[in-house]
Design a protein around this motif. Structure first.
Motif, short mmCIF file in Angstrom:
data_model
loop_
_atom_site.label_atom_id
_atom_site.label_comp_id
_atom_site.label_asym_id
_atom_site.label_seq_id
_atom_site.Cartn_x
_atom_site.Cartn_y
_atom_site.Cartn_z
N LEU A 105 0.83 -1.20 0.00
CA LEU A 105 0.00 0.00 0.00
C LEU A 105 0.87 1.25 0.00
CD1 LEU A 105 -2.81 1.34 0.29
CD2 LEU A 105 -2.55 1.09 2.77
N ARG A 109 1.13 4.16 -3.02
CA ARG A 109 0.91 5.59 -2.76
C ARG A 109 2.13 6.44 -3.10
NH1 ARG A 109 -3.22 7.75 -1.37
NH2 ARG A 109 -5.07 6.70 -0.59
N GLU A 411 -7.99 0.07 1.98
CA GLU A 411 -6.92 0.73 2.72
C GLU A 411 -7.18 0.72 4.23
OE1 GLU A 411 -4.15 4.71 2.42
OE2 GLU A 411 -5.91 4.52 1.14
#
Length: 427
Positions: A105, A109, A411
């Motif tokens: 994750l 990002r 998320e």
């Protein structure tokens, strides 16, 4: 499926390093056209005023250690090792999976679409990679059985992982050797034999610390790079992480054998292990160099933008030469050169027709990226940008994040499970 990215500044990283204002047409995961596109499409991403770069490639990390972030900061190196090894020995599949998901994750990002990992339980990590939608080259940790917490023989475990995952679209099994301090000649050569038989990448820690060098000299009679060359281990499937304490003779061994390097400046600086990778000498000897963040216990961040800037500044400061590692070359190390390091240069690393659509869209309206001028755009990317500038990420043409909303992972769930796993592991 045809996707069109419209009206962006395209930092192509092609052979001419062209920067153009235009569009990118993606067909079935592959870049079909770069420039002005008039054809229709199934989906349109409006990138007016934004900047598109190739997906970044992190060539050394331990993604599952994300849940261990902050447990060993500001410690002398021996105490750091004791702390991390103690936590590592207690790890379960649950917290490894949670850490890998959190790490993937974080990489999404911050614009990383491919990473080279070195850890055990890569079968568990592979599950997180597949869900995330990015690409993982996963090197199962191989070391002498007497030094491992793995059940069974590490090389046999690595072979089993390869057989199980060799045909997965997002997962590329690799052989990950821990280093000269826990790998015998027999282990190195056995791992090399299997890797070359199966065309697998080999990655390993090399000359990360001065102690590693002195211990190897006592044990084997030579420095790590000289020793690995002398036993015939080094080859063009190798990516040597850190490589901070190398002599020019060892650099020449890397060059002669086609061994690539992953430089990890933040990790080495944070641990104060000393040594600065002799990157100018590597360039002079045609050694392919790339960039790695290392894991979250030694770096605390998987943001490749910060790593690029630090690498350049460290080299400039240590050489007293502001011309060392200019911005364009640093961006090369995280894209086209990194693709060459992991033997994927025909697939990824640049925005060119026929390559996989691994693309990162940066917010062109962000203050730190302005003024928007072609002549300083690459400098802004390397010296001014950070992961939070990333708006949209595609891997294999699939949108994994759009307008800062991650589409492949829940998320909130990922972060909640990582918090729970960290509490259980670390107390």
């Amino acid at each position: 499926m045809r996707t069109l990215i419209k009206d962006a500044y395209l930092v192509t990283q092609n052979a001419s390093r062209d920067i153009v204002k235009g569009d990118i047409l993606i067909e079935d995961g592959t870049i079909a056209k770069v420039g002005e596109v008039k054809e229709g499409s199934d989906a349109v991403i409006d990138a007016s005023g934004d900047v598109v770069i190739p997906g970044l490639i992190n060539t050394h990390t331990h993604v599952a250690m994300s849940v261990m972030k902050g447990i060993a900061d500001d410690m002398p190196f021996p105490q750091f090792l004791d702390t991390t090894f103690a936590a590592d020995a207690k790890r379960t599949d649950r917290d490894i999976a949670a850490g890998a998901a959190q790490g993937c994750l974080e990489m999404i990002r911050s614009g990383t679409t491919t990473f080279l990992d070195l850890y055990y339980s890569e079968d568990v990590i592979a599950g997180a990679v597949e869900k995330s939608g990015i690409r993982g080259i996963l090197g199962w940790a191989v070391l002498d059985e007497q030094f491992t917490t793995q059940k069974g023989n590490p090389l046999d475990n690595c072979k089993r992982f390869h057989r199980q995952f060799k045909d997965r679209p997002r997962v590329y099994p690799a052989v990950g050797l821990q280093g000269v301090y826990v790998c015998s000649t027999e282990t190195f050569l056995g791992a090399k034999e299997y890797a070359l038989e199966n065309n697998l990448l080999q990655t390993f820690h090399l000359s990360e610390t001065r102690k590693e060098v002195s211990d190897c000299k006592r044990k084997e009679g030579s420095r790590p790079g000289d020793y690995l060359a002398s036993i015939g281990f080094l080859n063009d499937h190798c990516v040597a992480a850190h490589s901070a304490w190398l002599t020019i003779n060892e650099v020449r061994h890397l060059s002669r054998t086609g061994t690539k390097v992953s430089s990890c400046p933040v990790s080495n600086m944070k641990l104060a292990t000393g040594g600065v990778a002799p990157i100018p000498e590597m360039f002079q000897n045609n050694v392919t160099v790339s960039v790695g963040t290392d894991g979250s216990t030694t770096n605390n961040s998987l943001d490749m933008f910060g790593e690029m800037k630090t690498l350049s500044l460290l080299q400039k400061a240590s050489r007293w030469d502001p011309t060392v590692l200019p911005a364009q070359k640093v961006l090369d190390l995280a894209t086209v050169d990194a693709a060459r390091a992991v033997k994927m240069e025909s697939m990824i690393g640049s925005i060119e027709v026929g390559k996989k659509a691994d693309l990162v869209i940066l917010d062109g309206k962000a203050a730190n990226l302005r003024p928007m001028r072609m002549g300083s755009l690459v400098s802004n990317i390397v010296y001014s940008s950070y992961g939070l500038n990333v708006k949209t990420v595609l891997c294999d043409g699939n949108v994994v994040m759009q307008d800062r909303a991650v589409r492949t992972m829940d998320e909130e769930k990922v972060l909640s499970e990582a918090e729970d796993a960290a509490r259980e592991l670390l107390g």
